[in-house]
Design a protein around this motif. Structure first.
Motif, short mmCIF file in Angstrom:
data_model
loop_
_atom_site.label_atom_id
_atom_site.label_comp_id
_atom_site.label_asym_id
_atom_site.label_seq_id
_atom_site.Cartn_x
_atom_site.Cartn_y
_atom_site.Cartn_z
N LYS A 89 -5.04 -5.69 22.78
CA LYS A 89 -4.80 -4.33 22.32
C LYS A 89 -3.59 -4.30 21.39
N LYS A 90 -3.63 -3.38 20.44
CA LYS A 90 -2.49 -3.20 19.54
C LYS A 90 -1.36 -2.51 20.29
N SER A 91 -0.16 -2.89 19.95
CA SER A 91 0.98 -2.19 20.52
C SER A 91 1.05 -0.80 19.88
N GLN A 92 1.78 0.09 20.49
CA GLN A 92 1.90 1.45 19.98
C GLN A 92 2.53 1.46 18.59
N LEU A 93 3.49 0.59 18.36
CA LEU A 93 4.15 0.51 17.05
C LEU A 93 3.17 0.03 15.98
N GLU A 94 2.35 -0.97 16.30
CA GLU A 94 1.36 -1.45 15.33
C GLU A 94 0.35 -0.35 15.00
N ALA A 95 -0.05 0.43 15.98
CA ALA A 95 -1.00 1.52 15.75
C ALA A 95 -0.41 2.57 14.82
N VAL A 96 0.85 2.91 15.01
CA VAL A 96 1.51 3.89 14.14
C VAL A 96 1.63 3.34 12.73
N ASP A 97 1.99 2.06 12.61
CA ASP A 97 2.11 1.45 11.28
C ASP A 97 0.77 1.45 10.56
N THR A 98 -0.32 1.13 11.25
CA THR A 98 -1.65 1.12 10.65
C THR A 98 -2.05 2.53 10.24
N LYS A 99 -1.77 3.49 11.09
CA LYS A 99 -2.10 4.89 10.80
C LYS A 99 -1.38 5.37 9.54
N THR A 100 -0.09 5.08 9.45
CA THR A 100 0.70 5.47 8.28
C THR A 100 0.24 4.73 7.03
N ARG A 101 0.01 3.43 7.17
CA ARG A 101 -0.48 2.63 6.03
C ARG A 101 -1.80 3.19 5.51
N ASP A 102 -2.73 3.49 6.43
CA ASP A 102 -4.03 4.01 6.01
C ASP A 102 -3.91 5.36 5.32
N LEU A 103 -3.01 6.21 5.77
CA LEU A 103 -2.82 7.51 5.13
C LEU A 103 -2.26 7.35 3.72
N ILE A 104 -1.23 6.53 3.58
CA ILE A 104 -0.61 6.32 2.26
C ILE A 104 -1.60 5.69 1.29
N LEU A 105 -2.30 4.64 1.74
CA LEU A 105 -3.29 4.00 0.88
C LEU A 105 -4.43 4.96 0.56
N GLY A 106 -4.85 5.74 1.53
CA GLY A 106 -5.93 6.70 1.31
C GLY A 106 -5.59 7.73 0.25
N ILE A 107 -4.38 8.26 0.32
CA ILE A 107 -3.95 9.24 -0.69
C ILE A 107 -3.87 8.58 -2.06
N LEU A 108 -3.35 7.37 -2.11
CA LEU A 108 -3.27 6.62 -3.37
C LEU A 108 -4.67 6.37 -3.95
N PHE A 109 -5.59 5.90 -3.11
CA PHE A 109 -6.94 5.59 -3.58
C PHE A 109 -7.69 6.86 -3.99
N ASP A 110 -7.49 7.96 -3.27
CA ASP A 110 -8.10 9.22 -3.68
C ASP A 110 -7.55 9.66 -5.04
N GLY A 111 -6.25 9.46 -5.25
CA GLY A 111 -5.64 9.79 -6.54
C GLY A 111 -6.22 8.96 -7.67
N ILE A 112 -6.41 7.67 -7.42
CA ILE A 112 -7.02 6.80 -8.43
C ILE A 112 -8.43 7.28 -8.75
N GLY A 113 -9.19 7.63 -7.72
CA GLY A 113 -10.55 8.11 -7.93
C GLY A 113 -10.60 9.41 -8.72
N MET A 114 -9.61 10.25 -8.54
CA MET A 114 -9.58 11.53 -9.25
C MET A 114 -9.05 11.41 -10.68
N LEU A 115 -8.46 10.28 -11.02
CA LEU A 115 -7.93 10.09 -12.38
C LEU A 115 -9.01 10.20 -13.46
N SER A 116 -10.23 9.90 -13.10
CA SER A 116 -11.28 9.96 -14.12
C SER A 116 -11.49 11.39 -14.64
#
Length: 97
Positions: A3-30
């Protein structure tokens, strides 16, 4: 399976949010470049599908990756923030189930 530690889960959650917003921004650039932008979706659509499957494993990743690909390849649908919506589903809605 380990199982992931609680800290790893928070880091993954934050990473996914930041990357998701970035990737959505790239997709909307068109939208910023009329007509030419839709051609850039031909390159971005498969990449966004792959990135979605990389970020979210299992069935969620497969379904979201397919949705992301279709959303990017179809004209005038770039406004849908598919990465952010998948993050909301994965970390808010699914969490409650």
């Amino acid at each position: 399976m380990k199982k992931k530690s609680q800290l790893e889960a928070v880091d993954t959650k934050t990473r996914d949010l930041i990357l998701g917003i970035l990737f959505d921004g790239i997709g909307m650039l068109s939208f910023t470049i009329p007509f030419l932008g839709e051609f850039s979706d031909v390159v971005w659509a498969p990449l966004s599908g792959f990135l979605m499957m990389w970020m979210y494993k299992g069935n969620i990743g497969k379904i979201a990756g397919t949705f992301s690909f279709l959303e990017e390849i179809l004209p005038f649908t770039d406004i849908v923030p598919s990465f952010t919506l998948t993050w909301i589903y994965n970390y808010w809605i699914k969490k409650d189930e």
